[in-house]
Design an enzyme around this catalytic site. Structure first.
Site, PDB file in Angstrom:
ATOM      1  N   LYS A 166     -12.552  -1.982   6.282  1.00 32.40           N
ATOM      2  CA  LYS A 166     -11.792  -2.843   7.189  1.00 32.40           C
ATOM      3  C   LYS A 166     -12.344  -2.744   8.614  1.00 32.40           C
ATOM      4  O   LYS A 166     -12.606  -3.735   9.244  1.00 32.40           O
ATOM      5  CB  LYS A 166     -10.308  -2.458   7.205  1.00 32.40           C
ATOM      6  CG  LYS A 166      -9.683  -2.235   5.835  1.00 32.40           C
ATOM      7  CD  LYS A 166      -9.203  -3.527   5.195  1.00 32.40           C
ATOM      8  CE  LYS A 166      -8.904  -3.410   3.718  1.00 32.40           C
ATOM      9  NZ  LYS A 166      -7.801  -2.560   3.348  1.00 32.40           N
ATOM     10  N   ASP A 220      -2.070   6.614   6.119  1.00 34.44           N
ATOM     11  CA  ASP A 220      -3.076   5.665   5.660  1.00 34.44           C
ATOM     12  C   ASP A 220      -3.337   4.716   6.839  1.00 34.44           C
ATOM     13  O   ASP A 220      -2.481   3.924   7.207  1.00 34.44           O
ATOM     14  CB  ASP A 220      -2.520   4.898   4.450  1.00 34.44           C
ATOM     15  CG  ASP A 220      -3.465   3.806   3.947  1.00 34.44           C
ATOM     16  OD1 ASP A 220      -4.525   3.592   4.565  1.00 34.44           O
ATOM     17  OD2 ASP A 220      -3.118   3.165   2.930  1.00 34.44           O
ATOM     18  N   TRP A 279       0.833  -1.209   0.000  1.00 30.21           N
ATOM     19  CA  TRP A 279       0.000   0.000   0.000  1.00 30.21           C
ATOM     20  C   TRP A 279       0.862   1.250   0.000  1.00 30.21           C
ATOM     21  O   TRP A 279       0.545   2.230  -0.682  1.00 30.21           O
ATOM     22  CB  TRP A 279      -0.980  -0.004   1.178  1.00 30.21           C
ATOM     23  CG  TRP A 279      -1.932  -1.164   1.084  1.00 30.21           C
ATOM     24  CD1 TRP A 279      -2.056  -2.181   1.971  1.00 30.21           C
ATOM     25  CD2 TRP A 279      -2.873  -1.446   0.032  1.00 30.21           C
ATOM     26  NE1 TRP A 279      -3.011  -3.071   1.542  1.00 30.21           N
ATOM     27  CE2 TRP A 279      -3.524  -2.647   0.365  1.00 30.21           C
ATOM     28  CE3 TRP A 279      -3.218  -0.793  -1.157  1.00 30.21           C
ATOM     29  CZ2 TRP A 279      -4.510  -3.220  -0.444  1.00 30.21           C
ATOM     30  CZ3 TRP A 279      -4.202  -1.364  -1.967  1.00 30.21           C
ATOM     31  CH2 TRP A 279      -4.836  -2.554  -1.612  1.00 30.21           C
TER      32      TRP A 279
END
Ligand SMILES: *Cc1c(COP(=O)(O)O)cnc(C)c1O
Length: 354
Positions: free
Chosen positions: A191, A167, A100
């Site tokens: 999530k 993030d 990511w």
């Protein structure tokens, strides 16, 4: 029977969220309309999104005169682009802790120079780089607080005078942290916050002053702040699920109680991995994630057999990410300790019945 769902995302949500959101699909709060058909400009939706913003600030302990909360679309992936287009004027620092982070770096390069101030790539992202040194003239420093794919997590954040951007898609609201040390936080909801389709952004208002580039409206934080997340039609239902989930967090005792439970779940599973010869962990113990637990099966054991036992026992979603292999068990807030016990018992049985 409902499965024990350890998916990495979209993932398990609290039963209350399933219950109340499905009722709202039929009819929202006795108003004669479904959550799916109300106007995003209605008074009813204003109450919902305002409540979701207030809950976000309450849970993170931030003040509304300092921080803005936005609910945007495009996922965390779109934030990679928005962050850079708004704030990368010259050069930004990124810590590379996995897939990511690499995607974030890739998008940032469209707008300016990127310094990879630290990276765990040399050991296939199985640890978190320590003692990160940042030159103070970067526009911002970007980190990924939890590496969902490899299963590592920052337990201590880098200190910098530059704005700190994170993030937090896979560990937001899972543990007590000082949210005020961040200038911008973003997280895809799927999530740990709610249904897929919305991204939570928590933004320090001061940061907006640093935007120098002219950018299209859809990419502009200032525009979304001015329009109160209603520049275009927001994902009404997903935002509603976020509101329900944050209410559940508070009903469950807030972030402290959630953290305590999460640590207990992670300890239980890591303990089994460390003490059961059939399994081994993938990452450095000190950097282990309490949200995504990654491990492999010892070569003397038959992984196919383990897979079969798991599926016969309603265990779902523990296959490792395709880039890592092995297993990944995601222990997001909605996962109960009892579900983890079921899995741990299966791991013990598997070893005994080799
Ligand atoms: C899942 C995940 C993403 C991707 O999110 P999208 O909403 O699919 O764009 C980004 N970062 C992290 C840390 C993630 O876990």
């Amino acid at each position: 029977m409902k499965k024990y769902n350890f998916n990495a995302g979209p993932s398990a949500l609290p039963n209350d969220v399933f219950k109340y959101s499905s009722e709202a699909i039929k009819e929202l709060d006795n108003i004669g309309l479904s959550i799916l058909e109300i106007s995003h400009r209605s008074e009813k939706f204003a109450q919902i999104i305002n409540r979701a913003k207030d809950l976000t600030l309450e849970i993170s302990g931030l003040e509304s005169n300092e921080y803005e909360v936005l609910f945007l679309q495009g996922g965390a992936s779109h934030q990679y682009l928005m962050v850079a287009s708004n704030f990368l004027n010259d050069v930004a620092g990124y810590v590379n802790t996995g897939t990511w982070s690499e995607k974030a770096i890739g998008e940032a390069k469209y707008y300016g120079n990127v310094i990879e101030v630290a990276s765990s790539k040399d050991k296939n992202h199985t640890y978190i780089p320590k003692n990160i040194k940042i030159s103070d003239d970067v526009d911002y420093l970007h980190i990924t607080t939890n590496n969902t794919i490899f299963g590592t997590q920052f337990h201590k954040f880098p200190v910098t005078d530059s704005p700190l951007i994170a993030d937090m898609s896979s560990d937001i609201f899972s543990r007590k942290i000082d949210f005020s040390s961040f200038d911008l936080i973003y997280a895809g909801a799927q999530k740990n916050i709610g249904a897929a389709g919305v991204t939570m952004v928590i933004l320090k208002r001061e940061l907006l002053e640093r935007n120098k580039r002219k950018i299209p409206s859809i990419l502009s934080y200032r525009n979304h702040v001015d329009k109160k997340s209603l520049y275009n039609t927001p994902p009404v239902f997903s935002i509603y699920t976020c509101m329900l989930n944050m209410e559940w967090i508070l009903r469950s005792g807030g972030i402290e109680a959630i953290e305590k439970k999460n640590i207990e779940k992670a300890k239980l599973l890591y303990n089994e991995i460390d003490n059961n010869d059939a399994f081994y962990g993938f990452v450095d113990k000190s950097d282990r994630s309490i949200m995504n637990v990654t491990f492999g099966i010892d070569s003397n054991y038959d992984s196919e057999k383990f897979d079969n036992i798991c599926s016969n026992n309603f265990i779902h979603g523990i296959k490792g990410h395709r880039s890592v292999g092995g297993y990944r068990v995601s222990l997001y807030n909605a996962i109960s300790i009892d579900s983890v016990r079921v899995l741990v018992n299966i791991m013990q049985e598997f070893k005994k019945n080799r």
